[in-house]
Design an enzyme around this catalytic site. Sequence first.
Site: not given
Ligand code: BG6
Length: 432
Positions: A86, A140, A170, A174, A208, A227, A232, A314
């Site tokens: 835990d 994140k 992330h 890239k 997306e 998000d 990003h 989305k």
């Molecule tokens: C994430 C989001 O941080 O990044 C997702 O929570 C999103 O909703 C994703 O789809 C996109 O990352 P990538 O690398 O697929 O462009």
Amino acid sequence: MGLQTSDHLVIFGITGDLAKKMTFPSLYNLEKRGLLTTPILGVAFDDWTVERLRDHGKESIKNVEGSIDEAVADRLMARFSYVHGDFSDSTLYSTVAQELSGASAPTFYLEIPPGLFVTVAQKLAAAKLLEGEARVVFEKPFGTSLSSAQELNEQLHAIMREEQIFRIDHYLGKQPIQDLIYLRFANTLLQKIWNGSDVDCIMVTMAENFDVADRGSFYDAVGTLRDVVQNHLLQVVGLIAMEAPVETLTQPRIDLFKTIPSAEPTSVVRGQYDGYLDVDGVAKDSTTETFVALKLQINSLRWGGVPVFIRAGKQMPVTATEVVVRLRHSAGVFMGELRSQNKYEDIILRVGDDPGISLSMKVKSPQDNAIEPVRLDVAFKSALGYVPLPYETLLSNAMAGDSSLFPDQVTEEETWRIVPPILDQPQPVEAY
Ligand code: BG6
């Protein structure tokens, strides 16, 4: 300066979804490239044996990579030990400390729900595991508002130094996103026009073509702005528009963010796709956005108020992440008539799965004296070969003590300053 190279990697949440999709494949690739040197300790709640974890890890790698080099995977798995318990129980941390005995620069990677960040960090500190060269990598999201990000920073600073905190975005890991800087500053052609005199506007798009799937309850509390925009896409804006770095990428990005006024609630459009309300975990009367478009302004000397349009959503017709830098029409004398034909000159930087660059050029149509738009297009994959996964870069940088691709405290708080007005006074959501 900076921390010394790490001598043990400890992953909290190793049995989770992110580990399955990202962490194991990234570690596998690092192992393959000969870049892993340390033992790895997995920590999670599940009562698994280390053998089960190793099998699960190999399976995860196969699923993502398609195939697996058994010798490499076995070498990676042999690095792993596992402890379970835990996260709020102090005895777990005594066991972790025993496993780490002898390590002087451990990297703790917390891929766990953000609500547990402070608990785990405090327990690590109490077990004297955060001394000296130790560092902690946080997944994140880092806060959900300016005040929560500030509070989280304060709580962490009470137990560790800023240089020990690595906040993951992330997108900064890239390669095509890092490449934005090289494209801009290494190419005279682009460098000369990268300013408000030549650029009409900058458009950053992340479309997306899939829905929120099984992430309904996570997504409904967050929405597109939190998000992907606050983190990003603002980081992409940072790299696209900042001044040339002298030492690290951090300071020029901070300076740039400071020239962007907070978003105006009236410069935003929010949307929600049809069917979103039926997703498991989404409130039946939810007004969370699954699409957002907004306009920001960069009030710096270089940009002189050039507008930046950000769009993300989305359930879009395609999946694409790109930056379009649209050039101003210049008044020509000899070519005046041709130039007045309303064709844009765009520089399109594709930073998603099919990275590359397209330049739209105007050429003479063979039939008459009109303009024909053509595209110069380069796909980086075929031109440049193997591209490391974002987490390969970020985990190995964190272990090497290199924090240049991680947002620091000021960056995190500046980006949280830019978006809140539109979170606080949300526009109604339009259906699409
Ligand atoms: C994430 C989001 O941080 O990044 C997702 O929570 C999103 O909703 C994703 O789809 C996109 O990352 P990538 O690398 O697929 O462009």
